[in-house]
Design an enzyme around this catalytic site. Structure first.
Site, PDB file in Angstrom:
ATOM      1  N   HIS A  60       0.814  -1.220   0.000  1.00 11.37           N
ATOM      2  CA  HIS A  60       0.000   0.000   0.000  1.00 11.37           C
ATOM      3  C   HIS A  60       0.847   1.270   0.000  1.00 11.37           C
ATOM      4  O   HIS A  60       0.313   2.365  -0.200  1.00 11.37           O
ATOM      5  CB  HIS A  60      -0.976  -0.034   1.170  1.00 11.37           C
ATOM      6  CG  HIS A  60      -1.971  -1.145   1.032  1.00 11.37           C
ATOM      7  ND1 HIS A  60      -2.935  -1.160   0.051  1.00 11.37           N
ATOM      8  CD2 HIS A  60      -2.108  -2.310   1.715  1.00 11.37           C
ATOM      9  CE1 HIS A  60      -3.643  -2.270   0.138  1.00 11.37           C
ATOM     10  NE2 HIS A  60      -3.148  -2.987   1.146  1.00 11.37           N
ATOM     11  N   TYR A 110      -2.450   4.706   6.019  1.00 11.23           N
ATOM     12  CA  TYR A 110      -1.671   3.505   6.339  1.00 11.23           C
ATOM     13  C   TYR A 110      -0.507   3.352   5.354  1.00 11.23           C
ATOM     14  O   TYR A 110       0.656   3.160   5.759  1.00 11.23           O
ATOM     15  CB  TYR A 110      -2.572   2.278   6.296  1.00 11.23           C
ATOM     16  CG  TYR A 110      -1.823   0.966   6.294  1.00 11.23           C
ATOM     17  CD1 TYR A 110      -1.152   0.528   7.419  1.00 11.23           C
ATOM     18  CD2 TYR A 110      -1.793   0.173   5.149  1.00 11.23           C
ATOM     19  CE1 TYR A 110      -0.448  -0.671   7.411  1.00 11.23           C
ATOM     20  CE2 TYR A 110      -1.103  -1.029   5.130  1.00 11.23           C
ATOM     21  CZ  TYR A 110      -0.425  -1.440   6.256  1.00 11.23           C
ATOM     22  OH  TYR A 110       0.260  -2.617   6.237  1.00 11.23           O
ATOM     23  N   LYS A 112       3.787   3.659   5.806  1.00 14.33           N
ATOM     24  CA  LYS A 112       4.789   2.688   5.385  1.00 14.33           C
ATOM     25  C   LYS A 112       5.871   3.363   4.542  1.00 14.33           C
ATOM     26  O   LYS A 112       7.060   3.006   4.629  1.00 14.33           O
ATOM     27  CB  LYS A 112       4.141   1.535   4.628  1.00 14.33           C
ATOM     28  CG  LYS A 112       3.221   0.683   5.499  1.00 14.33           C
ATOM     29  CD  LYS A 112       3.956   0.140   6.727  1.00 14.33           C
ATOM     30  CE  LYS A 112       3.091  -0.760   7.581  1.00 14.33           C
ATOM     31  NZ  LYS A 112       3.814  -1.298   8.756  1.00 14.33           N
ATOM     32  N   ARG A 132      -7.664 -11.107  -6.408  1.00 13.56           N
ATOM     33  CA  ARG A 132      -6.560 -10.155  -6.359  1.00 13.56           C
ATOM     34  C   ARG A 132      -5.376 -10.733  -5.596  1.00 13.56           C
ATOM     35  O   ARG A 132      -4.219 -10.556  -5.981  1.00 13.56           O
ATOM     36  CB  ARG A 132      -7.027  -8.851  -5.704  1.00 13.56           C
ATOM     37  CG  ARG A 132      -5.908  -7.844  -5.436  1.00 13.56           C
ATOM     38  CD  ARG A 132      -6.459  -6.576  -4.787  1.00 13.56           C
ATOM     39  NE  ARG A 132      -5.381  -5.684  -4.375  1.00 13.56           N
ATOM     40  CZ  ARG A 132      -4.759  -5.745  -3.204  1.00 13.56           C
ATOM     41  NH1 ARG A 132      -5.127  -6.669  -2.317  1.00 13.56           N
ATOM     42  NH2 ARG A 132      -3.798  -4.903  -2.903  1.00 13.56           N
TER      43      ARG A 132
END
Length: 272
Positions: A114, A141, A145, A179
């Protein structure tokens, strides 16, 4: 089959009570590691620290005497920015400061796909997305990262702490969506990858993708393989059943057009 180290090392495993942490508590010790566990939730283990990442004193105690850190702790889904800031951004900073003060020289940081979630997905399993693709976070989020990756880079350049930042796809016992066939990281392969990241020489700050050797893989695993990672699993045996139940990915569906899936919607949706 795992090959144990010639002598055990002590590794601090943060987020040890979480889903991924629980899996790694079982799968890392056969490689020769002695684990010290850290989580805000109690763990029934003799070498465990129960505290939040905001507790600097507890972190200092947790890192004392360890050889390396696997940092899995933090919020693993989207949340209000204030919560992400405290747990994922400030918490990761506190961890690196504790590591610096204690002289810990190697960290494996659980980053995420992400961090590059708005990257368009390949329409086939071409493995085309490189590890140095520009970051395009899909959520607060994902943004956290990216911060963690940059913090790791800073602490390498400034303090000589080596980090492998692993952009984990989805580490589950088996893939649960179509996915996920492209992003799946089996628990056994996750342990293989963490072991490679802990033991590879001269990593400086390295960013790698974390997934199994999936037939439908979207990203390039060469940076992970360069560490010595040799994935053994593939999501393809699950493909027929998942596609029969859910259908193929639809390029007209905004949830299917980017690497981050439903995290790229407004508001983000999960599970993904």
């Amino acid at each position: 089959m795992t090959t144990p180290l010639s002598s055990p090392r002590t590794v601090l495993l943060t987020g040890a009570a979480g889903g991924l942490g629980t899996l790694m508590r079982e799968l890392l010790p056969p490689y020769g590691y002695s684990l010290r566990l850290f989580d805000q939730r109690p763990i029934d283990n003799g070498d465990a620290v129960t505290a939040e990442l905001a507790d600097k004193e507890a972190l200092r105690e947790a890192v004392r005497g360890v050889d390396a850190i696997v940092h899995l702790a933090g919020i693993s889904l989207e949340a209000p920015f204030e919560q992400i800031l405290r747990a994922n951004i400030e918490g990761t900073y506190h961890l690196y400061e504790a590591a610096r003060a204690a002289g810990v020289r190697r960290i494996v940081f659980a980053s995420s796909n992400h961090a590059v979630g708005f990257t368009p997905r390949p329409e086939d399993g071409s493995g085309a997305i490189p590890a140095d693709t520009p970051r395009r976070p899909d959520t607060y989020y994902g943004l956290s990262k990216g911060f963690g990756e940059d913090l790791a880079s800073l602490y390498w350049d400034l303090h000589g702490i080596e980090t492998v930042s692993v952009r984990i796809g989805a580490c589950e016992p088996e893939p649960t969506t179509v996915r996920m066939l492209s992003l799946w990281l089996s628990p056994a392969d996750c342990a293989r990858l963490l072991h490679a990241a802990l033991t590879a020489p001269g990593v400086g700050h390295t960013v790698v993708y974390g997934s199994s050797a999936n037939t439908r893989l979207w990203w390039d695993l060469s940076a992970a393989r360069a560490l010595g990672y040799d994935p053994q699993d593939d999501s393809e045996p699950y493909a027929a059943g998942l596609i029969a139940a859910q259908g193929e990915l639809d390029p007209r569906n905004p949830e299917h057009t980017h690497l981050g899936g439903a995290f790229c919607t407004d508001p983000p949706r999960w599970p993904y």
